[in-house]
Design an enzyme around this catalytic site. Structure first.
Site, PDB file in Angstrom:
ATOM      1  N   ASP A 265     -54.233 -34.036 -39.772  1.00 20.03           N
ATOM      2  CA  ASP A 265     -52.966 -33.670 -39.137  1.00 20.03           C
ATOM      3  C   ASP A 265     -53.170 -33.712 -37.628  1.00 20.03           C
ATOM      4  O   ASP A 265     -54.256 -33.397 -37.138  1.00 20.03           O
ATOM      5  CB  ASP A 265     -52.527 -32.261 -39.554  1.00 20.03           C
ATOM      6  CG  ASP A 265     -52.069 -32.190 -41.011  1.00 20.03           C
ATOM      7  OD1 ASP A 265     -51.609 -33.216 -41.537  1.00 20.03           O
ATOM      8  OD2 ASP A 265     -52.166 -31.107 -41.607  1.00 20.03           O
TER       9      ASP A 265
ATOM     10  N   ASP B  51     -46.490 -36.519 -43.704  1.00 18.17           N
ATOM     11  CA  ASP B  51     -45.678 -35.311 -43.913  1.00 18.17           C
ATOM     12  C   ASP B  51     -44.246 -35.534 -43.430  1.00 18.17           C
ATOM     13  O   ASP B  51     -43.288 -35.123 -44.084  1.00 18.17           O
ATOM     14  CB  ASP B  51     -46.285 -34.124 -43.160  1.00 18.17           C
ATOM     15  CG  ASP B  51     -47.679 -33.760 -43.634  1.00 18.17           C
ATOM     16  OD1 ASP B  51     -48.002 -34.041 -44.810  1.00 18.17           O
ATOM     17  OD2 ASP B  51     -48.440 -33.209 -42.834  1.00 18.17           O
TER      18      ASP B  51
END
Length: 191
Positions: free
Chosen positions: A150, A164
């Site tokens: 991330d 995401d």
């Protein structure tokens, strides 16, 4: 009577028989085009996510975060073994199985897909699921236990990635399509 049958067509007339084969193939390519859109959107989302993660791992991991908009938005490499907000780090294998199940369901649903908006929504979900599943399978600490990369870090919010984002956008689009009464097979219903 013969003129009415010629205009309307009946199963016994050659005109009606000649029309039937043209109608069936016209419907099938439309479905194939929607499937092609689904997989094209999925491939685009997947490749974009994969390339962005490769760049982040090569250039940003183990370095100071890069401020994009002051401290409101920055790029910061984080490894997330859990779900959103880092919850459930002990359930990485379960998240891997869920992602795999989502991919199977979308692939099965694709056969009945005749709606362009649904093709786009499912393509976003598929590309995002594949992006995070790739991390779970191939990144450390091991197969089916890998941590997702991330890097998009808004202030006072969870750090996330492009996979995401694709999943969330696809999910929002599915909710909107459901509220509008549009089904994946192209039918519209009012509840």
């Amino acid at each position: 009577m013969a003129e009415a049958e010629r205009i309307i067509g009946t199963p016994d007339t050659p005109e009606a028989a000649a029309d039937e084969p043209e109608q069936i193939p016209a419907e099938r390519p439309k479905g194939r085009r929607r499937i092609a859109v689904l997989f094209a959107v999925a491939a685009f989302a997947y490749v974009l996510d994969l390339v962005s993660k490769m760049i982040v791992v090569a250039k940003l991991e183990h370095h100071a975060p890069i401020e994009i908009i002051g401290d409101w938005l920055k790029f910061e490499a984080i490894r997330n073994a859990g779900a959103a907000f880092g919850f459930g780090e002990a359930f990485t294998v379960i998240f891997t199985l869920i992602a795999a199940a989502v991919i199977v369901v979308i692939a099965r649903l694709a056969r009945r897909l005749y709606s362009l908006p649904w093709a786009i929504a499912l393509g976003l979900l598929l590309g995002g699921a594949l992006g995070n599943l790739t991390d779970r399978i191939f990144r450390s600490p091991g197969v089916f236990e890998g941590a997702v990369v991330d890097f998009i870090a808004p202030k006072h919010f969870a750090v996330f990635n492009l996979a995401d984002s694709a999943i969330v956008c696809g999910g929002i689009l599915i909710v909107l399509l459901s509220f509008k009464g549009l089904d994946p097979d192209g039918t519209v219903h009012k509840d």
